[in-house]
Design an enzyme around this catalytic site. Structure first.
Site, PDB file in Angstrom:
ATOM      1  N   SER A   1     -15.119  -0.506 -31.744  1.00  0.00           N
ATOM      2  CA  SER A   1     -14.815  -1.278 -31.192  1.00  0.00           C
ATOM      3  C   SER A   1     -15.264  -2.218 -30.222  1.00  0.00           C
ATOM      4  O   SER A   1     -15.634  -3.219 -30.611  1.00  0.00           O
ATOM      5  CB  SER A   1     -12.768  -0.530 -30.873  1.00  0.00           C
ATOM      6  OG  SER A   1     -11.901  -1.525 -30.761  1.00  0.00           O
TER       7      SER A   1
ATOM      8  N   ASP B   1      -7.339   1.035 -40.159  1.00  0.00           N
ATOM      9  CA  ASP B   1      -7.658   0.763 -38.529  1.00  0.00           C
ATOM     10  C   ASP B   1      -7.121  -0.842 -38.613  1.00  0.00           C
ATOM     11  O   ASP B   1      -7.921  -1.750 -40.432  1.00  0.00           O
ATOM     12  CB  ASP B   1      -9.085   0.668 -38.888  1.00  0.00           C
ATOM     13  CG  ASP B   1      -9.403  -0.037 -37.293  1.00  0.00           C
ATOM     14  OD1 ASP B   1      -8.622  -0.733 -36.348  1.00  0.00           O
ATOM     15  OD2 ASP B   1     -10.510   0.297 -37.545  1.00  0.00           O
TER      16      ASP B   1
ATOM     17  N   HIS C   1      -9.174   4.041 -36.147  1.00  0.00           N
ATOM     18  CA  HIS C   1      -9.750   3.617 -35.116  1.00  0.00           C
ATOM     19  C   HIS C   1     -10.060   4.378 -34.499  1.00  0.00           C
ATOM     20  O   HIS C   1      -9.119   5.206 -34.143  1.00  0.00           O
ATOM     21  CB  HIS C   1      -8.885   2.564 -34.829  1.00  0.00           C
ATOM     22  CG  HIS C   1      -9.669   1.189 -34.567  1.00  0.00           C
ATOM     23  ND1 HIS C   1     -10.380   0.262 -34.206  1.00  0.00           N
ATOM     24  CD2 HIS C   1      -9.423   1.637 -32.344  1.00  0.00           C
ATOM     25  CE1 HIS C   1     -10.711  -0.302 -33.120  1.00  0.00           C
ATOM     26  NE2 HIS C   1      -9.949   0.682 -31.820  1.00  0.00           N
TER      27      HIS C   1
END
Length: 309
Positions: free
Chosen positions: A155, A249, A279
């Protein structure tokens, strides 16, 4: 394909429990809730031969070293935790780092970069690059093989890893690989996956905007390639990459666009989309088979890349 059944069960439980989104909480609450959620989904922690915390004397940044057995200089992954540049700590990536250290095997060093909004862009990028330079400069005492240093992260950590490769290309050190797990690569992106990301019980578009809002003091900074690596003038001469994305995501498309940019620039690039995943799944190997598979794929990529180094 639909949500993976394990993901669907997780999402349904969140809805039944009415788990509040992190962006509805205070920063202190969100930071505590984020860590608790990651630790719960990460499963039992693996034992690693040697784990050590230290502090970089020049900057005061904390590091944590995960070292498998062996006394020779080791291939080393410098890992940046996720959390939207706003949440997270060395403990956030503890489970991931333990698994990768054992599975590759390689040394893994996590960097405790400073968080926004207290320390906005470009503080985290500079912290991460400085840490990589420091690790390379202290390779002998850290048992690091300076010819086999990789960077990685999930991320926001993937964003920082990508930005660090851009800086390292121009000012060192030479890097052997980059592991980018559902990375942010473009501020203000309006992709199909971003537009579809509106589920109130999953990481969604509002989550993305909330994190960017803390990270950038000026929206114009979002055009800086160190914030949005997709906008770099050139992606040539960057280290080989594995880019992992998740079907459900909001960041899926920009991660895949970045993989395409790398490939077009001549960078050996492997793109792997995990269908049915969301995610954060990379940190959920305790409850998601997809998370375990992605950790294994990342380990295999690093093992292969380090062997080529």
């Amino acid at each position: 394909m639909p949500l993976d059944p394990q993901v669907e069960a997780m999402r349904s439980q969140r809805e039944a429990d009415q788990v509040p989104q992190l962006y509805t909480q205070t920063l202190a609450e969100a930071r505590a809730a984020d860590l608790a959620s990651i630790q719960a989904a990460g499963g039992s922690l693996e034992q690693v031969h040697h784990v050590e915390d230290l502090v970089m004397e020049e900057s005061g940044l904390p590091l944590r070293i995960y070292r498998p057995e062996g006394t020779d200089p080791l291939p080393t992954l410098v890992y940046f935790f996720g959390g939207g540049w706003t949440l997270g700590s060395i403990d956030t990536a503890d489970g991931i780092c333990r698994q990768l250290a054992n599975a590759v095997p390689c040394q893994v060093i996590t960097v405790g970069y400073r968080l926004a909004p207290e320390n906005p862009f470009p503080t985290a990028v500079n912290d991460c690059h400085q840490a990589v330079q420091w690790i390379a400069a202290h390779a002998a005492e850290l048992q690091v093989d300076p010819a086999r240093i990789a960077v990685g992260g999930d991320s926001a950590g993937g964003n920082l890893a990508a930005a660090t490769t851009l800086l390292a290309r121009d000012s060192g050190p030479a890097l052997a690989a980059q592991l980018l797990v559902y990375p942010n690569t473009l501020y203000g992106s309006d992709t199909a996956s971003m537009r579809a990301g509106d589920d109130p019980f999953l990481f969604n578009r509002t989550s993305v905007d909330w994190y960017w809002g803390h990270y950038l003091t000026d929206p114009a900074d979002g055009r800086n390639p160190l914030a949005s690596p997709l906008l770099a003038e050139s992606h040539a001469d960057l280290p080989p990459a594995l880019v992992i994305t998740a079907e459900y995501d909001p960041l899926r498309d920009e991660g895949e666009f970045y993989a395409e940019k790398l490939y077009a620039a001549g960078v050996p690039t492997q793109l792997s989309r995990y269908d049915g995943m969301v995610h954060g799944f990379f940190a959920m190997s305790g409850v998601l088979d997809g998370g375990r598979k992605a950790i294994a794929e990342a380990a295999e990529f690093l093992q292969r890349t380090f062997a080529d180094g």
